[in-house]
Design an enzyme around this catalytic site. Structure first.
Site, PDB file in Angstrom:
ATOM      1  NE  ARG A   1       1.948  -5.321  11.160  1.00  0.00           N
ATOM      2  CZ  ARG A   1       3.009  -4.989  10.425  1.00  0.00           C
ATOM      3  NH1 ARG A   1       4.216  -5.443  10.740  1.00  0.00           N
ATOM      4  NH2 ARG A   1       2.873  -4.192   9.391  1.00  0.00           N
TER       5      ARG A   1
ATOM      6  NE  ARG B   1      -4.130  -1.383   9.345  1.00  0.00           N
ATOM      7  CZ  ARG B   1      -3.138  -0.828   8.633  1.00  0.00           C
ATOM      8  NH1 ARG B   1      -3.241   0.391   8.185  1.00  0.00           N
ATOM      9  NH2 ARG B   1      -2.049  -1.522   8.378  1.00  0.00           N
TER      10      ARG B   1
ATOM     11  CE  LYS C   1      -2.138  -1.128   3.851  1.00  0.00           C
ATOM     12  NZ  LYS C   1      -1.618  -2.454   4.238  1.00  0.00           N
TER      13      LYS C   1
ATOM     14  NE  ARG D   1       6.670  -0.353   9.952  1.00  0.00           N
ATOM     15  CZ  ARG D   1       5.628  -0.374   9.138  1.00  0.00           C
ATOM     16  NH1 ARG D   1       5.684   0.249   7.981  1.00  0.00           N
ATOM     17  NH2 ARG D   1       4.523  -1.007   9.478  1.00  0.00           N
TER      18      ARG D   1
ATOM     19  NE  ARG E   1       7.926  -2.596   6.193  1.00  0.00           N
ATOM     20  CZ  ARG E   1       6.648  -2.282   6.040  1.00  0.00           C
ATOM     21  NH1 ARG E   1       6.278  -1.485   5.071  1.00  0.00           N
ATOM     22  NH2 ARG E   1       5.743  -2.770   6.852  1.00  0.00           N
TER      23      ARG E   1
HETATM   24  P1  B4P Z   1       4.561  -1.517   2.089  1.00  0.00           P
HETATM   25  O1  B4P Z   1       4.175  -0.827   0.832  1.00  0.00           O
HETATM   26  O2  B4P Z   1       5.342  -0.699   3.044  1.00  0.00           O
HETATM   27  O3  B4P Z   1       3.362  -2.154   2.880  1.00  0.00           O
HETATM   28  P2  B4P Z   1       2.042  -1.589   3.557  1.00  0.00           P
HETATM   29  O4  B4P Z   1       0.960  -2.404   2.954  1.00  0.00           O
HETATM   30  O5  B4P Z   1       1.959  -0.113   3.402  1.00  0.00           O
HETATM   31  O6  B4P Z   1       2.368  -1.915   5.091  1.00  0.00           O
HETATM   32  P3  B4P Z   1       1.713  -1.900   6.541  1.00  0.00           P
HETATM   33  O7  B4P Z   1       0.301  -2.423   6.499  1.00  0.00           O
HETATM   34  O8  B4P Z   1       2.704  -2.611   7.379  1.00  0.00           O
HETATM   35  O9  B4P Z   1       1.759  -0.458   7.096  1.00  0.00           O
HETATM   36  P4  B4P Z   1       0.937   0.635   7.858  1.00  0.00           P
HETATM   37  O10 B4P Z   1       1.942   1.691   7.937  1.00  0.00           O
HETATM   38  O11 B4P Z   1      -0.356   0.947   7.160  1.00  0.00           O
HETATM   39  O12 B4P Z   1       5.380  -2.791   1.638  1.00  0.00           O
HETATM   40  C1  B4P Z   1       5.974  -3.696   2.546  1.00  0.00           C
HETATM   41  C2  B4P Z   1       7.331  -4.162   2.055  1.00  0.00           C
HETATM   42  O13 B4P Z   1       7.185  -4.904   0.837  1.00  0.00           O
HETATM   43  C3  B4P Z   1       8.279  -3.014   1.731  1.00  0.00           C
HETATM   44  O14 B4P Z   1       9.555  -3.353   2.224  1.00  0.00           O
HETATM   45  C4  B4P Z   1       8.297  -2.943   0.212  1.00  0.00           C
HETATM   46  O15 B4P Z   1       9.549  -2.520  -0.298  1.00  0.00           O
HETATM   47  C5  B4P Z   1       8.014  -4.385  -0.179  1.00  0.00           C
HETATM   48  N1  B4P Z   1       7.272  -4.499  -1.427  1.00  0.00           N
HETATM   49  C6  B4P Z   1       6.231  -3.701  -1.818  1.00  0.00           C
HETATM   50  N2  B4P Z   1       5.773  -4.102  -3.031  1.00  0.00           N
HETATM   51  C7  B4P Z   1       6.532  -5.183  -3.398  1.00  0.00           C
HETATM   52  C8  B4P Z   1       6.545  -6.055  -4.544  1.00  0.00           C
HETATM   53  N3  B4P Z   1       5.689  -5.896  -5.566  1.00  0.00           N
HETATM   54  N4  B4P Z   1       7.426  -7.062  -4.563  1.00  0.00           N
HETATM   55  C9  B4P Z   1       8.299  -7.255  -3.555  1.00  0.00           C
HETATM   56  N5  B4P Z   1       8.368  -6.454  -2.439  1.00  0.00           N
HETATM   57  C10 B4P Z   1       7.487  -5.434  -2.372  1.00  0.00           C
HETATM   58  O16 B4P Z   1       0.528   0.112   9.338  1.00  0.00           O
HETATM   59  C11 B4P Z   1       1.426  -0.092  10.425  1.00  0.00           C
HETATM   60  C12 B4P Z   1       0.685  -0.229  11.776  1.00  0.00           C
HETATM   61  O17 B4P Z   1       0.082   1.045  12.155  1.00  0.00           O
HETATM   62  C13 B4P Z   1      -0.518  -1.195  11.812  1.00  0.00           C
HETATM   63  O18 B4P Z   1      -0.126  -2.530  12.078  1.00  0.00           O
HETATM   64  C14 B4P Z   1      -1.394  -0.611  12.974  1.00  0.00           C
HETATM   65  O19 B4P Z   1      -0.928  -0.992  14.242  1.00  0.00           O
HETATM   66  C15 B4P Z   1      -1.187   0.898  12.825  1.00  0.00           C
HETATM   67  N6  B4P Z   1      -2.268   1.500  12.015  1.00  0.00           N
HETATM   68  C16 B4P Z   1      -2.096   2.072  10.776  1.00  0.00           C
HETATM   69  N7  B4P Z   1      -3.286   2.506  10.293  1.00  0.00           N
HETATM   70  C17 B4P Z   1      -4.225   2.201  11.242  1.00  0.00           C
HETATM   71  C18 B4P Z   1      -5.649   2.358  11.298  1.00  0.00           C
HETATM   72  N8  B4P Z   1      -6.336   2.920  10.288  1.00  0.00           N
HETATM   73  N9  B4P Z   1      -6.307   1.921  12.400  1.00  0.00           N
HETATM   74  C19 B4P Z   1      -5.627   1.377  13.418  1.00  0.00           C
HETATM   75  N10 B4P Z   1      -4.296   1.166  13.427  1.00  0.00           N
HETATM   76  C20 B4P Z   1      -3.577   1.572  12.336  1.00  0.00           C
END
Ligand code: B4P
Length: 197
Positions: free
Chosen positions: A146, A89, A14, A134, A128
């Site tokens: 998670r 979420r 995302k 993190r 990551r």
């Molecule tokens: P990202 O792109 O970083 O993944 P994400 O889906 O954004 O991550 P996440 O769900 O952990 O984060 P959030 O900050 O929202 O990609 C992950 C990795 O994969 C990276 O290293 C990237 O380089 C790699 N990658 C990406 N695409 C790839 C591909 N095609 N091929 C190979 N590798 C690839 O949430 C973090 C925490 O914050 C949650 O657990 C929760 O505790 C809290 N939180 C956030 N929003 C919340 C909400 N609305 N309500 C309650 N808690 C919340």
């Protein structure tokens, strides 16, 4: 206005894809994960509270993240659209978002859901975790927690938008650029439909 939700499990890409989407389509990027990590690094009272939940793989309470999004919407009165990344979420967050957007006389246009297998997600997050600093990424038990939270609390949000006919599922494995092309095509299609209405 054109408002998008980028949806998917932890590590589905995302954050990665959001950066490219906002650059191409000129939307304002609202990532609750980034906003929370900023509060944590600034050591604010909200950040200290949020850290307790994030470190355990739990969701931060709804009222905290809804309040953050409310502030961001108010701070961007001229936006031509928003990209919500990692929000909503929970069903309570989705309902609150609908109400906040209605106050601005707008609504969600489309929800794009990235689909990635659990093995690939674990691999990406542990990878990551080696460099990101993190705390929620370098312990497999926290990562599994998670996913459990995602299945219980977040997956129902996809159904919420499916009932509104707004959900598109996009394969999230492959190269970052290929996935971006698929997301861009879905966005362009939706924008064309919106201009015909
Ligand atoms: P990202 O792109 O970083 O993944 P994400 O889906 O954004 O991550 P996440 O769900 O952990 O984060 P959030 O900050 O929202 O990609 C992950 C990795 O994969 C990276 O290293 C990237 O380089 C790699 N990658 C990406 N695409 C790839 C591909 N095609 N091929 C190979 N590798 C690839 O949430 C973090 C925490 O914050 C949650 O657990 C929760 O505790 C809290 N939180 C956030 N929003 C919340 C909400 N609305 N309500 C309650 N808690 C919340």
């Amino acid at each position: 206005m054109f408002n998008l939700v980028l949806f998917g499990p932890p590590g589905s890409g995302k954050g990665t894809q959001s950066e490219k989407i906002v650059e191409r389509f000129g939307l304002i990027h609202l990532s609750t994960g980034n906003l929370l990590r900023k509060e944590i690094s600034d050591k604010t009272p909200l950040g200290l509270e949020a850290k307790n939940f994030i470190d355990k793989g739990q969701l931060v309470p709804d009222e905290v993240v809804i309040g953050m999004i409310d502030t961001c919407l108010v701070n961007h009165p001229e936006a031509k659209g928003f990209l919500f990344d990692g929000f909503p979420r929970t069903i309570a967050q989705a309902e609150a978002l609908d109400k906040l957007l209605a106050l601005k006389k707008t609504s969600i246009s489309k929800v794009l859901a990235l689909e990635v297998s659990e093995d690939e997600l674990v691999r990406r997050l542990l990878e990551r975790g080696k460099t990101s600093g993190r705390t929620d990424d370098n312990d497999e038990a926290v990562i599994r927690k998670r996913f459990a939270v995602y299945k219980g609390e977040t997956e129902p949000v996809a159904h919420y938008y499916k009932q509104q006919n707004k959900l598109d599922r996009i394969p999230g494995e492959g190269s970052i650029d290929d996935i971006f092309q698929k997301l861009s095509s879905a966005i362009e299609k939706e924008r064309e439909l919106a201009t015909q209405e």
